[in-house]
Each structure stands twice: as structure tokens, then as C-alpha cells.
Design a protein around this motif. Structure first.
Motif, PDB file in Angstrom:
ATOM      1  N   PHE A  32       0.847  -1.199   0.000  1.00  0.00           N
ATOM      2  CA  PHE A  32       0.000   0.000   0.000  1.00  0.00           C
ATOM      3  C   PHE A  32       0.879   1.244   0.000  1.00  0.00           C
ATOM      4  CE2 PHE A  32      -2.920   2.999   2.305  1.00  0.00           C
ATOM      5  CZ  PHE A  32      -3.874   3.074   1.304  1.00  0.00           C
ATOM      6  N   LYS A  33       0.748   2.067  -1.057  1.00  0.00           N
ATOM      7  CA  LYS A  33       1.562   3.280  -1.195  1.00  0.00           C
ATOM      8  C   LYS A  33       0.648   4.488  -1.389  1.00  0.00           C
ATOM      9  CE  LYS A  33       5.607   0.935  -3.130  1.00  0.00           C
ATOM     10  NZ  LYS A  33       6.428   1.130  -1.932  1.00  0.00           N
ATOM     11  N   PRO A  34       0.098   5.016  -0.295  1.00  0.00           N
ATOM     12  CA  PRO A  34      -0.820   6.151  -0.396  1.00  0.00           C
ATOM     13  C   PRO A  34      -0.166   7.420  -0.919  1.00  0.00           C
ATOM     14  CG  PRO A  34      -0.244   5.709   1.892  1.00  0.00           C
ATOM     15  CD  PRO A  34       0.277   4.566   1.090  1.00  0.00           C
ATOM     16  N   SER A  35       1.161   7.516  -0.879  1.00  0.00           N
ATOM     17  CA  SER A  35       1.835   8.712  -1.377  1.00  0.00           C
ATOM     18  C   SER A  35       1.630   8.890  -2.881  1.00  0.00           C
ATOM     19  CB  SER A  35       3.331   8.652  -1.066  1.00  0.00           C
ATOM     20  OG  SER A  35       3.941   7.549  -1.713  1.00  0.00           O
ATOM     21  N   ARG A  36       1.190   7.833  -3.563  1.00  0.00           N
ATOM     22  CA  ARG A  36       0.937   7.904  -5.010  1.00  0.00           C
ATOM     23  C   ARG A  36      -0.392   8.577  -5.330  1.00  0.00           C
ATOM     24  NH1 ARG A  36       3.436   3.646  -8.097  1.00  0.00           N
ATOM     25  NH2 ARG A  36       1.438   3.249  -9.104  1.00  0.00           N
ATOM     26  N   VAL A  37      -1.268   8.692  -4.321  1.00  0.00           N
ATOM     27  CA  VAL A  37      -2.588   9.292  -4.529  1.00  0.00           C
ATOM     28  C   VAL A  37      -2.453  10.812  -4.600  1.00  0.00           C
ATOM     29  CG1 VAL A  37      -4.900   9.612  -3.580  1.00  0.00           C
ATOM     30  CG2 VAL A  37      -3.732   7.408  -3.331  1.00  0.00           C
ATOM     31  N   LYS A  38      -3.029  11.428  -5.631  1.00  0.00           N
ATOM     32  CA  LYS A  38      -2.979  12.880  -5.782  1.00  0.00           C
ATOM     33  C   LYS A  38      -4.142  13.528  -5.049  1.00  0.00           C
ATOM     34  CE  LYS A  38      -0.516  13.027 -10.194  1.00  0.00           C
ATOM     35  NZ  LYS A  38      -0.522  13.558 -11.569  1.00  0.00           N
ATOM     36  N   GLU A  39      -3.796  14.378  -4.091  1.00  0.00           N
ATOM     37  CA  GLU A  39      -4.831  15.039  -3.293  1.00  0.00           C
ATOM     38  C   GLU A  39      -5.773  15.851  -4.174  1.00  0.00           C
ATOM     39  OE1 GLU A  39      -4.890  18.957  -0.635  1.00  0.00           O
ATOM     40  OE2 GLU A  39      -3.488  17.458   0.133  1.00  0.00           O
ATOM     41  N   SER A  40      -5.241  16.512  -5.217  1.00  0.00           N
ATOM     42  CA  SER A  40      -6.061  17.362  -6.079  1.00  0.00           C
ATOM     43  C   SER A  40      -7.162  16.563  -6.772  1.00  0.00           C
ATOM     44  CB  SER A  40      -5.186  18.055  -7.127  1.00  0.00           C
ATOM     45  OG  SER A  40      -4.476  17.093  -7.906  1.00  0.00           O
ATOM     46  N   VAL A  41      -6.856  15.326  -7.178  1.00  0.00           N
ATOM     47  CA  VAL A  41      -7.858  14.477  -7.829  1.00  0.00           C
ATOM     48  C   VAL A  41      -8.951  14.097  -6.832  1.00  0.00           C
ATOM     49  CG1 VAL A  41      -8.246  12.244  -8.950  1.00  0.00           C
ATOM     50  CG2 VAL A  41      -6.189  13.572  -9.486  1.00  0.00           C
ATOM     51  N   VAL A  42      -8.545  13.735  -5.621  1.00  0.00           N
ATOM     52  CA  VAL A  42      -9.504  13.349  -4.585  1.00  0.00           C
ATOM     53  C   VAL A  42     -10.443  14.509  -4.266  1.00  0.00           C
ATOM     54  CG1 VAL A  42      -9.778  12.585  -2.194  1.00  0.00           C
ATOM     55  CG2 VAL A  42      -7.926  11.645  -3.602  1.00  0.00           C
ATOM     56  N   TRP A  63      -6.257   6.755   5.000  1.00  0.00           N
ATOM     57  CA  TRP A  63      -6.941   6.363   3.774  1.00  0.00           C
ATOM     58  C   TRP A  63      -7.958   5.247   3.995  1.00  0.00           C
ATOM     59  CZ3 TRP A  63      -6.962   9.625   0.049  1.00  0.00           C
ATOM     60  CH2 TRP A  63      -5.893  10.511  -0.106  1.00  0.00           C
ATOM     61  N   GLN A  64      -7.716   4.387   4.949  1.00  0.00           N
ATOM     62  CA  GLN A  64      -8.703   3.343   5.227  1.00  0.00           C
ATOM     63  C   GLN A  64     -10.013   3.961   5.719  1.00  0.00           C
ATOM     64  OE1 GLN A  64      -6.701   0.697   7.947  1.00  0.00           O
ATOM     65  NE2 GLN A  64      -5.915  -0.582   6.285  1.00  0.00           N
ATOM     66  N   TYR A 111     -10.169   4.813  -7.794  1.00  0.00           N
ATOM     67  CA  TYR A 111      -8.933   5.573  -8.040  1.00  0.00           C
ATOM     68  C   TYR A 111      -7.959   5.426  -6.878  1.00  0.00           C
ATOM     69  CZ  TYR A 111      -5.725   9.505  -7.964  1.00  0.00           C
ATOM     70  OH  TYR A 111      -4.595  10.262  -7.852  1.00  0.00           O
ATOM     71  N   ILE A 112      -8.453   5.603  -5.649  1.00  0.00           N
ATOM     72  CA  ILE A 112      -7.577   5.527  -4.468  1.00  0.00           C
ATOM     73  C   ILE A 112      -6.966   4.134  -4.341  1.00  0.00           C
ATOM     74  CG2 ILE A 112      -7.502   5.633  -1.949  1.00  0.00           C
ATOM     75  CD1 ILE A 112      -9.720   7.758  -2.091  1.00  0.00           C
ATOM     76  N   VAL A 113      -7.818   3.116  -4.457  1.00  0.00           N
ATOM     77  CA  VAL A 113      -7.330   1.742  -4.307  1.00  0.00           C
ATOM     78  C   VAL A 113      -6.406   1.369  -5.464  1.00  0.00           C
ATOM     79  CG1 VAL A 113      -8.001  -0.681  -4.197  1.00  0.00           C
ATOM     80  CG2 VAL A 113      -9.338   1.048  -2.967  1.00  0.00           C
ATOM     81  N   GLY A 114      -6.826   1.710  -6.688  1.00  0.00           N
ATOM     82  CA  GLY A 114      -6.036   1.342  -7.859  1.00  0.00           C
ATOM     83  C   GLY A 114      -4.694   2.038  -7.924  1.00  0.00           C
ATOM     84  N   THR A 115      -4.635   3.259  -7.380  1.00  0.00           N
ATOM     85  CA  THR A 115      -3.384   4.018  -7.413  1.00  0.00           C
ATOM     86  C   THR A 115      -2.440   3.611  -6.300  1.00  0.00           C
ATOM     87  OG1 THR A 115      -4.551   5.922  -8.359  1.00  0.00           O
ATOM     88  CG2 THR A 115      -2.382   6.347  -7.397  1.00  0.00           C
TER      89      THR A 115
END
Length: 288
Positions: A169-179, A222-223, A255-259
Motif C-alpha cells: 500500500f503506497k498512499p503517497s501515489r494518490v494525488k490530493e487534487s484528484v480526490v 486512507w482506510q 482511483y484511491i485503491v487502484g493508485t
């Protein structure tokens, strides 16, 4: 984005700052012979190389930090657009690289100027080091200080986010702007729904506000975000006039899970050994 990129830009900015202070201290000598004399500084070549790369490196850091920490992004935006730090460094760099050895005539003019003006390190004279009023070496040094302190904060933020990652699990890959964009879109779709009663609308808005605040925090859970998104998606899925809200939230979950979730490498057959393989059926293991 790797924290080492931010660390490297911080070191480059420190080098530029020290180099500019060295130049400012040479004001009297520059007035005699011109900017060419700065080439005698030991740090000249390194400083020119760093200033050449500075605009591109700065832009890359600013672009990548935008989805990680909005406050840091806005500070970098201010330094670039309002304080004109990138432009000032680029102009100084250009002036230094264009400098040439003084001619006898220019030397005499510099000597006459120095006799007439014995004011060392005044603001006006410092600006004239580069021959134009639009360049301020003092202001550039001050803005370098601001950038250095900002990069220290950005480095800590990125380092902390990296510690939350693991092999899966690498949450740092998730872009806050997209969320944030998708949450705002879902909130608008809910707002346009007419089949929601007041209590449900308030509850959904509270959920979305909490999710948005958590996503914008320094260390998002993120969970919890995914769990809350699933609840709101379920609440909106039954709305006849707002199916888009549920679809948007479901897309956000994907998106969050896939990223952030790393996919395992596909298995490969082992490489053949040095044993004799002619006529060997690898699937049955029987000699033919």
C-alpha cells in the motif's frame, strides 16, 4: 516525488545564496572592473551550473508538491509569481555569463565612478551591480532564505508521507487534487438532487466535509476515507435523480485503491537449467 529532490533544491538554493552574498561583498571591485571579476570566485562555475538548472528544478518541485501540500505550493507560487525569484536568479545568471574582461576605457570609467561614489553596499549601488534597476541582489538573497525554509517544511511532509508506504500500500501515489475534485463534484451532484430530505442531505454533506478535511491533512487515514466513501456511495445509490453522485464516489474509491495498492508481479517460469533438455516435455517431464 522523492524527498531527495526537495533536499537537492534546498542545497542548490543555499549555494546560490552564498554566491550572491560573495558578489555583493565585491561591489567596489566590480565598480572598477565589471562583473567579469566575479569569475575569480571559487564557487563561480558551480553557481552558474546550479542557476542554469534552477528554473526547471523549481518548476518540477512546485508541480509535484501541488497534490501533496497546498500551503507549500502556494508559497512556491508566491516566490515565483510575486517575488519573481526565478526571474531574478535567471537575470543575474545571464548578466554574469555575458560579462567580459574590461577594456582600458571601461576601466577608466569604473575608476572615475569609484572616486565619485564612495558608498559601499547601499541599496542603489547594489542594484547597479547588474546595470539595471529591475535586479535586486539583496531581495533575491532574502527570497532565497524564504525558499530554503519552505523547502525544509516540504521535505518533512514528503518524508512523513513516504513512511506511510509499504510494499503493498503506497498512499503517497494518490494525488490530493484528484480526490478533492471528485469529492466536490459528488457534493454538487448531491446538492442538485431533489429527492433527498433535509436530514439525509445534512448527513451526506457532513460525511463529505470530513472526507475532504481528512484527505487534505498532513497524514490522511486512507482506510477511514475509503470506508466513509463507501457509506456515502451506498446512501446516494438509491437516489433516482442523483445516480452521478454514487458513480463519482465509486470511481473515487477505485482511483484511491487502484493508485495506492501495488499489483503483484506475474509469475514467470523458471529459466531452463544446464541439464540436457533435448526431447524433454516440460509439461509432463517425460522423455520423448
Amino acid at each position: 516525488m522523492d524527498w531527495l529532490d526537495i533536499y537537492s533544491l534546498g542545497n542548490s538554493t543555499r549555494l546560490i545564496r552564498k554566491f550572491l552574498i560573495d558578489i555583493a561583498s565585491m561591489e567596489t571591485d566590480i565598480s572598477f572592473t565589471g562583473l567579469y571579476i566575479t569569475r575569480k570566485l571559487e564557487s563561480f562555475e558551480n553557481a552558474i551550473e546550479v542557476m542554469d538548472a534552477f528554473p526547471e528544478t523549481f518548476s518540477s518541485i512546485k508541480r509535484n508538491i501541488a497534490h501533496i501540500d497546498k500551503e507549500t505550493y502556494l508559497t512556491l507560487e508566491h516566490l515565483e509569481k510575486d517575488a519573481l525569484l526565478i526571474e531574478q536568479i535567471s537575470l543575474i545568471n545571464l548578466k554574469l555569463q555575458m560579462s567580459r574582461p574590461p577594456t582600458p576605457t571601461s576601466f577608466l570609467k569604473g575608476l572615475a565612478k569609484s572616486v565619485m561614489y564612495v558608498r559601499i553596499f547601499s541599496t542603489i549601488e547594489t542594484k547597479r551591480l547588474f546595470g539595471e534597476e529591475s535586479i535586486s541582489i539583496e531581495r533575491t538573497i532574502v527570497n532565497c532564505d524564504k525558499l530554503i525554509s519552505t523547502l525544509k517544511i516540504a521535505e518533512e511532509i514528503v518524508r512523513h508521507k513516504a513512511t506511510l508506504d509499504n510494499d503493498v500500500f503506497k498512499p503517497s501515489r494518490v494525488k490530493e487534487s484528484v480526490v478533492i475534485e471528485m469529492i466536490d463534484s459528488a457534493a454538487q451532484q448531491v446538492e442538485n438532487s431533489r429527492s433527498l430530505n433535509y436530514e439525509t442531505r445534512v448527513l451526506i454533506n457532513e460525511y463529505l466535509a470530513e472526507i475532504k478535511a481528512e484527505a487534505q491533512s498532513k497524514a490522511p487515514k486512507w482506510q477511514n476515507i475509503i470506508g466513509s466513501l463507501m457509506i456515502v456511495a451506498a446512501m446516494t445509490s438509491s437516489l433516482a435523480d442523483a445516480p452521478g453522485a454514487a458513480q463519482t464516489l465509486q470511481a473515487l474509491i477505485r482511483y484511491i485503491v487502484g493508485t495506492s495498492v501495488m499489483k503483484p508481479e506475474p509469475p514467470y517460469l523458471p529459466a531452463p537449467t544446464d541439464q540436457k533438455t533435448e526431447g524433454l516435455d516440460f509439461f509432463s517431464g517425460i522423455q520423448t
